[in-house]
Write an enzyme that holds these catalytic residues in place. Structure first.
Site, PDB file in Angstrom:
ATOM      1  N   TYR A  62     -13.302  -2.424  -0.232  1.00 48.00           N
ATOM      2  CA  TYR A  62     -14.495  -1.820  -0.813  1.00 48.00           C
ATOM      3  C   TYR A  62     -15.653  -2.815  -0.925  1.00 48.00           C
ATOM      4  O   TYR A  62     -16.789  -2.494  -0.554  1.00 48.00           O
ATOM      5  CB  TYR A  62     -14.209  -1.185  -2.175  1.00 48.00           C
ATOM      6  CG  TYR A  62     -15.395  -0.369  -2.697  1.00 48.00           C
ATOM      7  CD1 TYR A  62     -15.668   0.891  -2.159  1.00 48.00           C
ATOM      8  CD2 TYR A  62     -16.225  -0.866  -3.681  1.00 48.00           C
ATOM      9  CE1 TYR A  62     -16.758   1.621  -2.602  1.00 48.00           C
ATOM     10  CE2 TYR A  62     -17.311  -0.135  -4.133  1.00 48.00           C
ATOM     11  CZ  TYR A  62     -17.577   1.100  -3.590  1.00 48.00           C
ATOM     12  OH  TYR A  62     -18.655   1.820  -4.023  1.00 48.00           O
ATOM     13  N   THR A  92       0.822  -1.213   0.000  1.00 47.45           N
ATOM     14  CA  THR A  92       0.000   0.000   0.000  1.00 47.45           C
ATOM     15  C   THR A  92       0.853   1.258   0.000  1.00 47.45           C
ATOM     16  O   THR A  92       0.545   2.246  -0.692  1.00 47.45           O
ATOM     17  CB  THR A  92      -0.922   0.001   1.230  1.00 47.45           C
ATOM     18  OG1 THR A  92      -1.665  -1.209   1.260  1.00 47.45           O
ATOM     19  CG2 THR A  92      -1.874   1.170   1.203  1.00 47.45           C
ATOM     20  N   THR A  93       1.957   1.243   0.761  1.00 46.12           N
ATOM     21  CA  THR A  93       2.838   2.408   0.860  1.00 46.12           C
ATOM     22  C   THR A  93       3.458   2.767  -0.484  1.00 46.12           C
ATOM     23  O   THR A  93       3.853   3.912  -0.707  1.00 46.12           O
ATOM     24  CB  THR A  93       3.928   2.140   1.916  1.00 46.12           C
ATOM     25  OG1 THR A  93       3.287   1.851   3.165  1.00 46.12           O
ATOM     26  CG2 THR A  93       4.860   3.316   2.103  1.00 46.12           C
ATOM     27  N   LYS A 125       0.164 -10.180   8.092  1.00 50.45           N
ATOM     28  CA  LYS A 125       0.556  -8.835   8.489  1.00 50.45           C
ATOM     29  C   LYS A 125      -0.687  -8.215   9.114  1.00 50.45           C
ATOM     30  O   LYS A 125      -1.662  -7.913   8.431  1.00 50.45           O
ATOM     31  CB  LYS A 125       1.032  -8.021   7.288  1.00 50.45           C
ATOM     32  CG  LYS A 125       1.400  -6.575   7.636  1.00 50.45           C
ATOM     33  CD  LYS A 125       1.722  -5.754   6.399  1.00 50.45           C
ATOM     34  CE  LYS A 125       1.977  -4.292   6.760  1.00 50.45           C
ATOM     35  NZ  LYS A 125       2.189  -3.430   5.584  1.00 50.45           N
ATOM     36  N   ARG A 159      -8.193   0.492   6.052  1.00 48.88           N
ATOM     37  CA  ARG A 159      -8.145   0.767   4.612  1.00 48.88           C
ATOM     38  C   ARG A 159      -9.165  -0.057   3.827  1.00 48.88           C
ATOM     39  O   ARG A 159      -9.691   0.394   2.813  1.00 48.88           O
ATOM     40  CB  ARG A 159      -6.743   0.477   4.059  1.00 48.88           C
ATOM     41  CG  ARG A 159      -5.706   1.555   4.380  1.00 48.88           C
ATOM     42  CD  ARG A 159      -4.413   1.261   3.634  1.00 48.88           C
ATOM     43  NE  ARG A 159      -3.406   2.288   3.841  1.00 48.88           N
ATOM     44  CZ  ARG A 159      -3.274   3.384   3.102  1.00 48.88           C
ATOM     45  NH1 ARG A 159      -4.103   3.603   2.102  1.00 48.88           N
ATOM     46  NH2 ARG A 159      -2.318   4.260   3.349  1.00 48.88           N
ATOM     47  N   ILE A 171       6.373  -5.183   9.414  1.00 52.43           N
ATOM     48  CA  ILE A 171       6.528  -4.619   8.077  1.00 52.43           C
ATOM     49  C   ILE A 171       6.221  -3.142   8.229  1.00 52.43           C
ATOM     50  O   ILE A 171       5.087  -2.749   8.507  1.00 52.43           O
ATOM     51  CB  ILE A 171       5.615  -5.296   7.042  1.00 52.43           C
ATOM     52  CG1 ILE A 171       6.048  -6.758   6.856  1.00 52.43           C
ATOM     53  CG2 ILE A 171       5.695  -4.563   5.701  1.00 52.43           C
ATOM     54  CD1 ILE A 171       5.176  -7.562   5.914  1.00 52.43           C
ATOM     55  N   TYR A 201      -2.737  -9.880   4.479  1.00 53.24           N
ATOM     56  CA  TYR A 201      -2.580  -8.529   5.033  1.00 53.24           C
ATOM     57  C   TYR A 201      -3.945  -8.036   5.483  1.00 53.24           C
ATOM     58  O   TYR A 201      -4.846  -7.839   4.669  1.00 53.24           O
ATOM     59  CB  TYR A 201      -1.973  -7.605   3.972  1.00 53.24           C
ATOM     60  CG  TYR A 201      -1.739  -6.170   4.414  1.00 53.24           C
ATOM     61  CD1 TYR A 201      -1.731  -5.794   5.759  1.00 53.24           C
ATOM     62  CD2 TYR A 201      -1.521  -5.184   3.466  1.00 53.24           C
ATOM     63  CE1 TYR A 201      -1.505  -4.486   6.144  1.00 53.24           C
ATOM     64  CE2 TYR A 201      -1.293  -3.862   3.837  1.00 53.24           C
ATOM     65  CZ  TYR A 201      -1.295  -3.522   5.167  1.00 53.24           C
ATOM     66  OH  TYR A 201      -1.078  -2.216   5.548  1.00 53.24           O
TER      67      TYR A 201
END
Length: 292
Positions: free
Chosen positions: A109, A46-47, A164, A140, A206, A135
């Site tokens: 979503y 994502t980062t 994660k 998010r 992470i 993850y």
């Protein structure tokens, strides 16, 4: 599995002023992290602003990261989304032997049920030639992977090797630790709670803040993994404020501000994200000055 103990860093994707990928900046970042004692790298999580990269850009970033890393650290590829079939195709088409695993975020979503989340990862597991890290980041995705679903996946599929966890729930972490297979890895997805998560049984983190401060973070994580929590605590506390600042205007705007000030890459982000404000830049500069 030992490849994923310790400090992983979710790499930012540096951009030039025109918005194109800045490969020189990415090279500087990778070398900065290798030299800073990081244990493994996650490319296009994502980062890395993955949602704004084209398929061709993602392929080039993965290949370039592997080329510059040159076998120095284990690599993880971030391949996730909310279209199960599309992710499955991307995993099947992924061809880079330099990568050791896939990190795949829970579908966002769509807000699937727990059975939907289970079937999603089951589908990926059954066709993936690479180990998969789940993850879970409800802030998010809009949905949580419960401990029951995490442990069900861990027990049912040997190539689902880790989670994660960024739910922020210690009740959830404790239940995963109690019910997971012995070799299944719990990894912190949140910098500020990596220390207490390791105390509860996590094998590392992470990280986002590790992009800028790899030596500080990896030293703290290593002390935790050695059980030296009293020595790790001052380092943990020293990173809390810059970590808070890195997220208050969104990730990765804050961490890119820090990286610009360290002369590693520019602070350009792609819309709909925007750069950190002048006020935030000044606050981050002050924290870096105190830490360096």
């Amino acid at each position: 599995m030992k490849n994923f103990h310790g400090t992983g860093v979710a790499l930012v994707t540096p951009f030039n002023a025109d918005g194109s990928v800045d490969y020189q900046g990415l090279e500087r970042l990778i070398n900065h992290l290798v030299n800073g004692g990081i244990d493994y790298l996650v490319s296009l999580g994502t980062t890395g602003e993955t949602a704004t990269l084209s398929k061709e850009e993602k392929k080039k970033v993965w290949n370039f990261t592997a080329e510059i890393n040159n076998g120095r650290l284990p690599l993880v590829a971030g391949i996730g989304g909310n279209n199960t079939q599309e992710i499955a195709n991307e995993i099947k088409e992924f061809q880079n032997n330099s990568y050791s695993a896939v990190l795949s975020v829970s579908p966002y979503y769509n807000k699937p049920t727990q059975e939907g989340i289970y079937q999603h990862y089951k589908f990926l597991s059954e066709l993936s030639a690479m180990p998969i890290m789940v993850y879970n980041v409800p802030g998010r995705t809009g949905s949580n992977i419960t401990p029951e679903t995490t442990c069900r996946l861990a027990h049912d599929f040997k190539n689902i090797i880790a989670t994660k966890e960024a739910s922020g729930s210690f009740e959830q972490f404790n239940q995963i630790m109690r019910d997971k297979p012995e070799d299944f890895l719990l990894i912190s997805g949140d910098d500020p709670i990596a220390l207490p998560m390791i105390a509860a049984g996590a094998v590392g983190v992470i990280s986002v803040i590790g992009n800028a401060l790899p030596k500080h973070l990896s030293e703290m994580i290593n002390l935790c993994l050695e059980g030296k929590f009293a020595q790790a605590l001052p380092l943990h506390l020293s990173l809390l404020e810059i970590t808070r600042l890195a997220f208050i205007e969104g990730n990765p705007a804050g961490i890119k501000s820090a990286l610009k000030q360290l002369n590693i890459c520019d602070d350009v982000v792609r819309l709909p994200l925007v750069k950190a404000s002048n006020n935030l830049n000044a606050l981050i500069a002050d924290q870096l000055k105190q830490l360096m």
